[in-house]
Design a protein around this motif. Structure first.
Motif, PDB file in Angstrom:
ATOM      1  N   VAL A 242       0.847  -1.203   0.000  1.00 48.41           N
ATOM      2  CA  VAL A 242       0.000   0.000   0.000  1.00 48.41           C
ATOM      3  C   VAL A 242       0.882   1.252   0.000  1.00 48.41           C
ATOM      4  CG1 VAL A 242      -1.677   1.328   1.345  1.00 48.41           C
ATOM      5  CG2 VAL A 242      -1.993  -1.137   1.038  1.00 48.41           C
ATOM      6  N   THR A 243       1.927   1.257   0.831  1.00 48.52           N
ATOM      7  CA  THR A 243       2.823   2.421   0.880  1.00 48.52           C
ATOM      8  C   THR A 243       3.521   2.628  -0.449  1.00 48.52           C
ATOM      9  OG1 THR A 243       3.255   1.810   3.146  1.00 48.52           O
ATOM     10  CG2 THR A 243       4.664   3.498   2.221  1.00 48.52           C
ATOM     11  N   TYR A 244       3.925   1.513  -1.078  1.00 46.36           N
ATOM     12  CA  TYR A 244       4.588   1.628  -2.379  1.00 46.36           C
ATOM     13  C   TYR A 244       3.653   2.272  -3.403  1.00 46.36           C
ATOM     14  CZ  TYR A 244       7.148   0.393  -6.603  1.00 46.36           C
ATOM     15  OH  TYR A 244       7.811   0.456  -7.804  1.00 46.36           O
ATOM     16  N   LEU A 245       2.394   1.815  -3.439  1.00 47.92           N
ATOM     17  CA  LEU A 245       1.451   2.371  -4.421  1.00 47.92           C
ATOM     18  C   LEU A 245       1.150   3.837  -4.108  1.00 47.92           C
ATOM     19  CD1 LEU A 245      -0.960  -0.689  -4.782  1.00 47.92           C
ATOM     20  CD2 LEU A 245       0.692   0.136  -6.470  1.00 47.92           C
ATOM     21  N   LYS A 246       1.174   4.190  -2.845  1.00 44.47           N
ATOM     22  CA  LYS A 246       0.828   5.545  -2.435  1.00 44.47           C
ATOM     23  C   LYS A 246       2.013   6.511  -2.574  1.00 44.47           C
ATOM     24  CE  LYS A 246      -2.075   7.524   0.979  1.00 44.47           C
ATOM     25  NZ  LYS A 246      -3.335   7.005   1.446  1.00 44.47           N
ATOM     26  N   ASN A 247       3.193   6.072  -2.121  1.00 41.85           N
ATOM     27  CA  ASN A 247       4.371   6.955  -2.134  1.00 41.85           C
ATOM     28  C   ASN A 247       5.411   6.558  -3.159  1.00 41.85           C
ATOM     29  OD1 ASN A 247       3.437   8.475   0.025  1.00 41.85           O
ATOM     30  ND2 ASN A 247       4.277   7.027   1.501  1.00 41.85           N
ATOM     31  N   GLY A 248       5.284   5.365  -3.713  1.00 39.89           N
ATOM     32  CA  GLY A 248       6.280   4.901  -4.661  1.00 39.89           C
ATOM     33  C   GLY A 248       7.528   4.376  -3.996  1.00 39.89           C
ATOM     34  N   ASN A 249       7.426   3.997  -2.726  1.00 36.60           N
ATOM     35  CA  ASN A 249       8.624   3.537  -2.045  1.00 36.60           C
ATOM     36  C   ASN A 249       8.276   2.511  -0.968  1.00 36.60           C
ATOM     37  OD1 ASN A 249      10.810   3.323  -0.268  1.00 36.60           O
ATOM     38  ND2 ASN A 249      11.596   5.302  -0.946  1.00 36.60           N
ATOM     39  N   ALA A 250       8.959   1.367  -1.009  1.00 33.81           N
ATOM     40  CA  ALA A 250       8.883   0.409   0.093  1.00 33.81           C
ATOM     41  C   ALA A 250      10.320   0.296   0.606  1.00 33.81           C
ATOM     42  CB  ALA A 250       8.361  -0.945  -0.376  1.00 33.81           C
ATOM     43  N   VAL A 251      10.573   0.883   1.766  1.00 37.20           N
ATOM     44  CA  VAL A 251      11.951   1.026   2.264  1.00 37.20           C
ATOM     45  C   VAL A 251      12.672  -0.320   2.318  1.00 37.20           C
ATOM     46  CG1 VAL A 251      13.353   1.689   4.270  1.00 37.20           C
ATOM     47  CG2 VAL A 251      11.448   3.127   3.510  1.00 37.20           C
ATOM     48  N   HIS A 270      -3.765   9.043  -5.541  1.00 32.07           N
ATOM     49  CA  HIS A 270      -5.048   9.707  -5.341  1.00 32.07           C
ATOM     50  C   HIS A 270      -6.170   8.712  -5.052  1.00 32.07           C
ATOM     51  CE1 HIS A 270      -3.159  13.333  -6.801  1.00 32.07           C
ATOM     52  NE2 HIS A 270      -2.798  12.710  -7.901  1.00 32.07           N
ATOM     53  N   MET A 271      -5.845   7.425  -5.058  1.00 29.33           N
ATOM     54  CA  MET A 271      -6.902   6.435  -4.845  1.00 29.33           C
ATOM     55  C   MET A 271      -7.157   6.251  -3.356  1.00 29.33           C
ATOM     56  SD  MET A 271      -5.893   3.692  -7.796  1.00 29.33           S
ATOM     57  CE  MET A 271      -6.979   2.380  -7.312  1.00 29.33           C
ATOM     58  N   PRO A 272      -8.418   5.892  -2.978  1.00 27.99           N
ATOM     59  CA  PRO A 272      -8.702   5.686  -1.553  1.00 27.99           C
ATOM     60  C   PRO A 272      -7.922   4.493  -0.999  1.00 27.99           C
ATOM     61  CG  PRO A 272     -10.649   5.222  -2.923  1.00 27.99           C
ATOM     62  CD  PRO A 272      -9.591   5.714  -3.842  1.00 27.99           C
ATOM     63  N   ASP A 273      -7.561   4.580   0.292  1.00 29.81           N
ATOM     64  CA  ASP A 273      -6.770   3.508   0.919  1.00 29.81           C
ATOM     65  C   ASP A 273      -7.410   2.135   0.778  1.00 29.81           C
ATOM     66  OD1 ASP A 273      -4.812   5.212   1.601  1.00 29.81           O
ATOM     67  OD2 ASP A 273      -5.245   5.253   3.764  1.00 29.81           O
ATOM     68  N   GLN A 277      -5.652  -1.175  -0.601  1.00 32.96           N
ATOM     69  CA  GLN A 277      -5.643  -2.394   0.220  1.00 32.96           C
ATOM     70  C   GLN A 277      -6.234  -3.562  -0.583  1.00 32.96           C
ATOM     71  OE1 GLN A 277      -4.315  -2.629   3.407  1.00 32.96           O
ATOM     72  NE2 GLN A 277      -4.633  -4.812   2.989  1.00 32.96           N
ATOM     73  N   ALA A 278      -7.313  -3.286  -1.336  1.00 31.13           N
ATOM     74  CA  ALA A 278      -7.946  -4.345  -2.139  1.00 31.13           C
ATOM     75  C   ALA A 278      -6.960  -4.857  -3.192  1.00 31.13           C
ATOM     76  CB  ALA A 278      -9.220  -3.814  -2.803  1.00 31.13           C
ATOM     77  N   ILE A 279      -6.177  -3.939  -3.776  1.00 30.28           N
ATOM     78  CA  ILE A 279      -5.182  -4.346  -4.771  1.00 30.28           C
ATOM     79  C   ILE A 279      -4.126  -5.226  -4.114  1.00 30.28           C
ATOM     80  CG2 ILE A 279      -3.293  -3.507  -6.231  1.00 30.28           C
ATOM     81  CD1 ILE A 279      -5.005  -1.085  -6.932  1.00 30.28           C
ATOM     82  N   ALA A 280      -3.630  -4.797  -2.947  1.00 29.25           N
ATOM     83  CA  ALA A 280      -2.604  -5.573  -2.234  1.00 29.25           C
ATOM     84  C   ALA A 280      -3.128  -6.974  -1.917  1.00 29.25           C
ATOM     85  CB  ALA A 280      -2.186  -4.845  -0.952  1.00 29.25           C
ATOM     86  N   ASN A 281      -4.364  -7.031  -1.402  1.00 30.85           N
ATOM     87  CA  ASN A 281      -4.953  -8.340  -1.075  1.00 30.85           C
ATOM     88  C   ASN A 281      -5.010  -9.229  -2.306  1.00 30.85           C
ATOM     89  OD1 ASN A 281      -5.379  -7.399   1.457  1.00 30.85           O
ATOM     90  ND2 ASN A 281      -7.596  -7.132   1.239  1.00 30.85           N
ATOM     91  N   TYR A 282      -5.437  -8.642  -3.414  1.00 31.33           N
ATOM     92  CA  TYR A 282      -5.573  -9.454  -4.619  1.00 31.33           C
ATOM     93  C   TYR A 282      -4.219  -9.933  -5.128  1.00 31.33           C
ATOM     94  CZ  TYR A 282      -6.140 -10.825  -9.442  1.00 31.33           C
ATOM     95  OH  TYR A 282      -6.066 -11.527 -10.614  1.00 31.33           O
TER      96      TYR A 282
END
Ligand code: HEC
Ligand code: HEC
Ligand code: HEC
Length: 476
Positions: A242-251, A270-273, A277-282
């Motif tokens: 989720v953080t990667y999709l939102k900020n473009g970074n997974a530390v 800009h997408m809702p959390d 989350q649904a994308i990550a789950n899938y």
């Protein structure tokens, strides 16, 4: 008395009329809002923008370099003359699902093969949003699509579509924000992840057997994002995704540059959390695909390798010969002068990882050096909701040989040492990566086609000549 009744009923009528107008307005604004969020999830603005980027949303003109040649994204504002202002909803649906616009077949640079899967409700909302909320721009894009023969024949896409444009639209209920298959819907439909992350077959269609198994976009590589813990994202937590999709970074794992940075900037952040989350789950349920040659995840692989790395035996020389005379092809010298201020001499990055580690990184520890090379060539540029990320581009500072040298140094010292980069590789990636077989083969196919056509003509001529002869004989 009559008058009052009349006045009363007129009043009642206008109240009813006014409230139904209000209700209609509310319904329309809800539709428009929904359409706006569909446009965001589908990233329409990333392509249908002006080349300069800002100012006139959806006015078009931005050029996409496809393997067939440059393709210009058209004006899709409600301008009646230059946009889609005169289109019926059926025409819009045909463009979005079948890839057929009033002017003819569209090239799949417009991701209609994914948009075909959009639900009826979402497509309707998108149409209403584009027609009612977007400001018309009454001018045509300056650039024009001008592909070489035979790719300029739009009708040739009709055959391709027959085989490759086959997605089934999602049911409204499954696609709805609270739908059970929302994650899959977003990935396969509006957000078209497979357009980049699924490799393409020789006919340039997504290879369904390698679904999300990693594809190439220009010189960049869109990695395997299947659930495999070694080659894919199976080892990432949901929060990291989720953080990667939102900020473009997974530390400590990966950052988004190139086309992924654009997708994050224009769309995902800009997408809702709950959608992220649904994308990550899938993604965690997508059948795993493993590259045989890979034994550890890219970020682990190089981390383990770099465990023994100490300091270089000299400090940072801030004015080294490499950058002064511009001729050194000594990878270490180049790294120290061009990279180490941010990524540090030992490649570990800064403590806060704002300048990321190169020893624990998909771009250096993966199975291809493409993103390392492309990051050096183009830099990293990304706006997130909280900050702006910048790594400078080195394409004007370093020669191709130097880019190869510094990449090899990084791979050897911090990343996957079994990879190497040649000057020719750098040239190829700069030019958009390996040319697909179909495009390479087209001149030959055409040559073959001409020979075949000539052969058929000769056969036909012989046939008619014989028939003619027989006829003449019979008549004689
Ligand atoms: C990856 C880039 C890309 C994205 C994302 C994209 N488009 Fe397109 N679109 C294009 C290109 C390129 C064309 C022109 C293709 C051609 O010339 O055959 C096009 C064509 C169109 C057309 C046909 C216009 C005409 O005048 O013929 C419409 C309508 C359209 N897009 C709507 C959309 C909408 C709505 C979205 C978002 C849901 C979207 N596009 C997302 C690249 C994109
Ligand atoms: C326009 C092409 C494009 C689209 C669309 C796209 N990606 Fe990407 N993606 C990339 C590229 C290129 C990278 C590599 C970025 C880098 O390392 O600099 C990437 C990287 C990633 C990564 C990091 C993987 C790793 O191991 O480093 C994840 C996760 C990801 N994308 C998920 C998605 C999802 C989910 C979607 C759809 C919701 C999506 N992407 C849509 C091109 C794209
Ligand atoms: C001014 C600071 C700076 C310099 C100099 C710099 N980088 Fe970076 N680098 C960054 C930042 C910032 C990022 C992206 C971090 C993020 O996305 O969160 C980055 C990301 C990267 C990535 C990951 C790219 C990807 O697609 O995932 C690689 C690889 C990389 N740098 C290599 C280099 C190399 C090699 C050099 C020298 C030629 C260099 N960098 C010079 C700041 C810098």
């Amino acid at each position: 008395m009559r008058k009052t009744v009349f006045a009363f009923s007129a009043l009642a009528f206008s109240t009813v009329a006014a409230s139904s107008v209000l209700a209609q307005d509310a319904a329309t604004s809800a539709l428009i809002e929904r359409g706006r969020s569909v446009a965001i999830a589908s990233d329409c603005m990333a392509c249908h923008r002006t080349p300069e980027g800002e100012g006139k949303p959806f006015a078009g003109g931005y050029t996409i370099s496809s393997p067939l040649g440059p393709i210009v994204a058209p004006n899709i504002t409600p301008s009646k003359e230059f946009g889609i202002g005169n289109w019926s909803e059926a025409q819009f649906e045909a463009a979005m699902r079948d890839g057929v616009a009033p002017r003819g077949h569209l090239y799949p640079a417009m991701p209609y093969t994914a948009y075909r899967a959009m639900s009826d409700d979402d497509l309707h909302a998108l149409f209403v949003y584009l027609q009612k909320d977007v400001k018309p721009v009454d001018e045509a894009p300056k650039a024009q699509t001008d592909l070489p023969f035979p790719f300029n024949i739009r009708l040739s896409m009709a055959g391709w579509n027959l085989f490759f444009n086959r997605a089934t639209p999602f049911d409204n209920a499954l696609a709805a924000p609270a739908g059970t298959e929302r994650g899959k819907y977003l990935v396969d439909g509006p957000a078209h992840c497979g357009a980049c992350h699924t490799p393409r077959n020789t006919l340039m269609a997504e290879d369904a057997s390698q679904y999300l198994g990693g594809g190439d976009v220009g010189g960049w590589h869109a990695p395997n994002i299947t659930s495999d813990p070694v080659s894919g994202i199976g080892g990432w937590s949901d929060a990291e995704l989720v953080t990667y999709l939102k900020n473009g970074n997974a530390v400590g794992k990966s950052q988004a540059a190139g086309p992924m940075a654009e997708a994050v900037e224009h769309s995902f952040r800009h997408m809702p959390d709950n959608d992220l989350q649904a994308i990550a789950n899938y993604l965690k349920t997508v059948p795993a695909i493993r590259s045989e040659a890979q034994t550890a995840p890219a970020y682990e692989h190089s981390k383990a390798k770099s465990a023994g790395i100490g300091k270089l035996d000299y400090g940072i020389d801030r004015s080294p010969a490499a950058m002064v005379n511009g001729t050194s092809v000594d990878g270490e010298e180049l790294y120290v002068s061009a990279c180490a201020t941010c990524h540090q001499l030992n490649g570990a990055g800064t403590q806060d990882q704002f300048y990321p580690s190169l020893t624990s990184n998909r771009a250096t520890g993966g199975m291809t050096p493409n993103n390392l090379v492309m990051a050096v060539v183009e830099g990293v540029h990304r706006k997130t909701n909280d900050f702006t990320v910048q790594m400078p581009a080195f394409k004007d500072e370093l020669s191709n040989a130097q880019i190869a040298a510094v990449s090899n140094y990084v791979l050897q010292r911090f990343g996957n040492a079994s990879l190497s980069v040649s000057e020719a590789d750098v040239v190829e990636l700069k030019n958009g990566g390996e040319v697909p077989l179909l495009v390479k083969a087209t001149p030959w196919l055409m040559l073959g086609g001409t020979v075949l056509a000539a052969f058929v003509l000769v056969l036909a001529a012989v046939f008619f000549w014989r028939r003619g002869k027989r006829n003449t004989l019979q008549h004689a």
